[in-house]
Design an enzyme around this catalytic site. Structure first.
Site, mmCIF file in Angstrom:
data_model
loop_
_atom_site.group_PDB
_atom_site.id
_atom_site.type_symbol
_atom_site.label_atom_id
_atom_site.label_comp_id
_atom_site.label_asym_id
_atom_site.label_seq_id
_atom_site.Cartn_x
_atom_site.Cartn_y
_atom_site.Cartn_z
ATOM 1 N N ASP A 1 0.855 -1.188 0.000
ATOM 2 C CA ASP A 1 0.000 0.000 0.000
ATOM 3 C C ASP A 1 0.893 1.240 0.000
ATOM 4 O O ASP A 1 2.121 1.145 0.155
ATOM 5 C CB ASP A 1 -0.876 -0.058 1.253
ATOM 6 N N GLU B 1 2.533 4.947 -4.186
ATOM 7 C CA GLU B 1 2.497 5.822 -5.372
ATOM 8 C C GLU B 1 3.833 6.541 -5.626
ATOM 9 O O GLU B 1 4.065 6.880 -6.792
ATOM 10 C CB GLU B 1 1.369 6.852 -5.221
#
Length: 884
Positions: free
Chosen positions: A463, A466
């Protein structure tokens, strides 16, 4: 130009369009219809004087809420580059492009090299590079082709001045790309190329919360990976610079720009498309199809076929942020069992960590953590936990091995002074591993192995990759330079929310590599798990890029618990299948905010047909595990879960074909029915493979649902109704306990008796559902192996069975279902075929035989034309069932 055959000079034509530097009159050049105008001020709004100083046209027009035509636009024939010295090469053609007039951008590249490679019959590649300076290129492994294709489905024209490239479909001459519609720009930090489109039916360009077919009415699509809870019209967690266009008649082509820099893609109603990227090179692949399914396969030939998930990964997964101890985690598993719900994989969010630090666990609330995971294994369950990329950097030296060891081995992204770039995520100050560095892969493996030696987890949930950052750039800010403040900033939000773009990584600057961060972490995690466990890796990632499906799956992030997000999840799942990431799903019942019972029931029904099925909840929300609702709601959810578990052999076979042949698992209707224009925009239904159509309820308070049924015969999976469609919308009953699932005539589906886990269900008997066409034919397949060995297909360690059915209505009305074992192994030993249901048998049989022996307890319903045959036949041997 003709593609087939090596005709001299026929594959590439050089057309010299010697346009004067200035039009005979400015007005003549500016007579451009609004829908055909291309923006001459992409980086900032220009007033008339600034616009005309660029040699552009200025004509204010009203625009709608979603934007409109630019006020400052290029006149026809606006000169940029001129093509010279076209030569033949082993792979195709090359030319030099020379800029004939300076652009309005800093860092103009005056000379470019064009390479056109005729790689295969259906794949064209062309690149534009700076021949004088090596620029960053995406480090994605792609096919190496050294010779040109002998024949092609495309023709190419190179136009000389202004330079342009025209790609046409052959035969027929349909223009698919025409870059002469607007000038080419190639500056150090701004590259732009435009093309006409042959149709407004364009799909792709993820990741966004958007319909399956994009709106060409002045839509700007930004690609720059960002931690952003999904809302429409903003860039989200992944970047997939690939689009597919459906042309008149159902033909299709695709285009992939292999570029990882921040970019905008602008769609306009002429229709046309403009690529605007902030670095790298222009490296395009064009896929000629000629049908949508072939386009996807050709794209995956370049970026890689999907990985094969373990069988248990297709079961039901349960998670929430807020399982605050081993006691509460164990209780969730116990509650699922007590309420008789299937469960294959239990997850934990950040709760298990010590101070939210990777590769640690809380020695108080999770003191028996390793024992808990082993206990789950004893029950036939698997276990996955969250791992974030940010490594806590604030502890005293010698107290936290992942940071201490990483510092010694030089694995972190560096700032301008060569020190680790420190941001802030859940544990506080954090350093970020540079997964483009081979040493980082070794360090990551070592950290994962150390933790796995303590806690024998089965997969990884990566997770915040990005990568996400709670401060802008870094704790010390970012340098004041052109990487942080480029001349053109794509999108409107999200630039700089991540690392400093000038952060240095092994391969290049973070400016170039940012959107690859999740992919490179997924590769490192996949490889670490394979080395440590020796079995198929299971990785689910939030951030993605082209080629991600080779290594990992994806969940669609922090979706809200509302009906809009439920509805948007259908096109999202379909798009990621087009992108080659078939293992995808949204958080069932939603993640952000409280769900409702009705929403959770409907979401569980749809979620049973996500390729990746997980219920995940945020901390502080009302509970949303299936057992947390009324008995009626539980019954509806249990029914949906049993439906999924019964269909797992079919789903697993679809994943095999995705892995082995570049197929999709969940697919839009247009992939199977491209010649039916009604299917092109359908994104509230989905197919599993070519044989199963799912029509979910996506709105509150509805007990009926409208679905589109392409021409043909469709049977309800339960066998209680039949639809003979001419290609029409049909209103279906959909009470709260029902999701409509229809089998397409001509398909045979392998099913399995559902159980409470895949480990149990794999021991149960199997069944077939045979859906006959009106002329009495059906076929299907089963791929079967041990469910978790690495490269079982590549090593030949599997069983593959073909099922065929035929019914002849003339005379005595003979019918048969038979199996043919195409490849035999021991995996089906001991497994019995226990039932065969044949849909579409027009008349009652008088006799049924199974391998020549009479079956006396078969049944037939004349109202539904369903023949049910109980049998007990070994699946490891070929069988024949006949009726007459």
């Amino acid at each position: 130009m003709p593609g087939p055959g090596p005709r001299i000079g026929a594959v590439i034509a050089v057309l010299a369009l010697l346009l004067p530097a200035a039009c005979s009159s400015a007005a003549a050049g500016c007579e451009v219809p609004p829908s055909h105008r291309f923006d001459c001020g992409p980086e900032r709004l220009l007033a008339r004087a600034g616009c005309e100083a660029r040699g552009c046209c200025y004509a204010p027009v009203p625009s709608g809420a979603g934007g409109g035509p630019p006020w400052c636009f290029f006149p026809r024939g606006y000169r940029s580059y001129r093509a010279e010295n076209l030569t033949t090469t082993a792979r195709g053609y090359a030319a030099r492009l020379r800029r004939v007039a300076p652009s309005f951008l800093p860092g103009d590249v005056g000379t470019l090299r064009l390479d056109v490679a005729l790689e295969t019959e259906s794949r064209l590649r062309f690149t534009l590079r700076d021949p004088a300076r090596q620029r960053y290129e995406v480090p994605l492994p792609t096919p190496r082709v050294s010779t040109r294709a002998a024949s092609t489905l495309y023709g190419v024209q190179v136009l000389e001045d202004p330079f342009g490239l025209v790609v046409s479909r052959w035969p027929g001459g349909q223009v698919l790309l025409n870059t002469t519609v607007a000038p080419l720009f190639f500056a150090d930090q701004f590259l732009q190329i435009s093309t006409s489109l042959p149709s407004r039916f364009i799909s792709g360009l993820g990741e966004h919360l958007a319909p399956l077919i994009l709106d060409t009415a002045w839509t700007k699509v930004t690609l720059w990976n960002r931690d952003m809870a999904p809302v429409p019209q903003v860039n989200l967690y992944g970047s997939h610079p690939f689009y597919l266009v459906i042309e008149d008649g159902g033909l299709a082509h695709g285009v992939f720009l292999l570029n990882s820099n921040a970019m905008d893609v602008v769609l306009q109603p002429s229709p046309a498309l403009t690529w605007r990227t902030t670095g790298g090179i222009l490296d395009f692949y064009v896929f000629l199809g000629p049908d949508p399914k072939s386009v996807v396969r050709q794209y995956l030939d370049v970026v890689g076929f999907p990985f094969m998930p373990p069988y248990w990964g297709l079961g039901f997964h349960l998670c929430r942020w807020g399982y605050s101890s081993t006691t509460t985690t164990r209780q969730a598993v116990a509650n699922m069992s007590a309420a008789r719900f299937p469960l294959d994989v239990q997850w934990n969010d950040l709760d298990y960590m010590d101070a939210k630090r990777d590769f640690t666990f809380n020695k108080e609330t999770f003191k028996d953590y390793p024992d808990m995971v082993r206990d789950f294994h004893q029950r036939g369950l698997r276990y996955v936990m969250i791992v974030d990329p940010g490594i806590s950097s604030s502890g005293p030296p010698g107290t936290y091995k992942p940071y201490d060891d990483g510092l010694k081995r030089g694995v972190f992204i560096r700032n301008a002074t060569g020190q680790p770039l420190i941001g802030k995520v859940w544990p506080g100050p954090t350093a970020f591993p540079d997964f483009t560095n081979p040493e980082t892969h070794e360090w990551w493996h070592d950290m994962v192995k150390d933790f796995h030696d303590q806690v024998p987890f089965d997969g990884m949930w990566i997770d915040m990759n990005e990568p996400s950052n709670f401060v802008e750039g870094s704790q010390d800010g970012c340098p004041d330079n052109s990487l942080e403040k480029p001349p053109y900033v794509p999108g409107e939000r999200g630039w700089g929310s991540g690392r400093c773009c000038s952060g240095q990584q092994f391969l290049s600057s973070h400016y170039n590599l940012h959107s690859l961060y999740g992919l490179t972490e997924a590769i490192a995690s996949h490889d670490a798990l394979l080395r440590i466990r020796g079995k198929r890796p299971f990785v689910i990632s939030r951030s993605t890029f082209a080629g991600h499906g080779r290594y990992a799956g994806h969940w669609t992030g922090d979706v809200k618990s509302n009906w809009e997000q439920l509805s948007y999840s259908v096109p999202e799942v379909l798009l990621f299948n087009l992108f080659g990431v078939p293992l995808v799903g949204a958080d069932i019942c939603g993640f952000l905010g409280d769900t409702s019972e009705e929403l959770c029931v409907r979401w569980t029904q749809l979620g049973a047909f996500y390729p990746f099925m997980r219920n995940h909840n945020d901390h502080g929300n009302r509970p949303q595990e299936p057992y947390a609702f009324s008995l009626a709601a539980q019954d509806a959810m249990r029914k949906a879960l049993h439906l999924r578990y019964s269909l797992l052999p079919y789903l697993y076979t679809l994943f095999h074909w995705a892995h082995a042949a570049g197929e999709t698992v969940a697919r839009p209707l247009f992939l199977e029915f491209p010649k039916d224009p009604n299917t092109w925009t359908v994104d509230r239904q989905l197919l599993w493979g070519g044989g199963l159509l799912i029509t979910p309820v996506l709105e509150a308070g509805q007990t009926k649902v409208s679905g589109y049924f392409p021409a043909g015969t469709w049977y309800s999976l339960a066998g209680d109704s039949t639809i003979h469609s001419k290609g029409q919308w049909i209103l279906l009953p959909a009470p709260l306990d029902t999701i409509n699932v229809h089998v397409r005539a001509g398909h045979i589906l392998p099913l399995r008796e559902p159980s409470f886990s895949t480990a149990e269900s794999r021991k149960k008997g199997m069944a077939l559902v045979v859906a006959l066409t009106p002329d009495g034919f059906a076929r299907g397949e089963l791929f079967w192996d041990d469910g978790e060995s690495w490269q079982s297909f590549e090593k030949g360690d599997y069983t593959e069975t073909l099922f065929l059915a035929a019914h002849v209505s003339v005379g005595r009305g003979l019918g048969a279902v038979l199996s043919q074992i195409l490849r035999a192994h021991s995996h089906l030993d001991g497994i019995l075929l226990e039932a065969v249901t044949v849909l579409g048998v027009p008349s009652p049989p008088r006799q049924v035989l199974a391998n020549g022996a009479r079956v006396d307890d078969f049944s037939y319903r004349s109202d539904t034309q369903v023949l049910s045959v109980p049998v007990s036949l070994p699946m490891w041997e070929q069988f024949v069932i006949t009726w007459s």
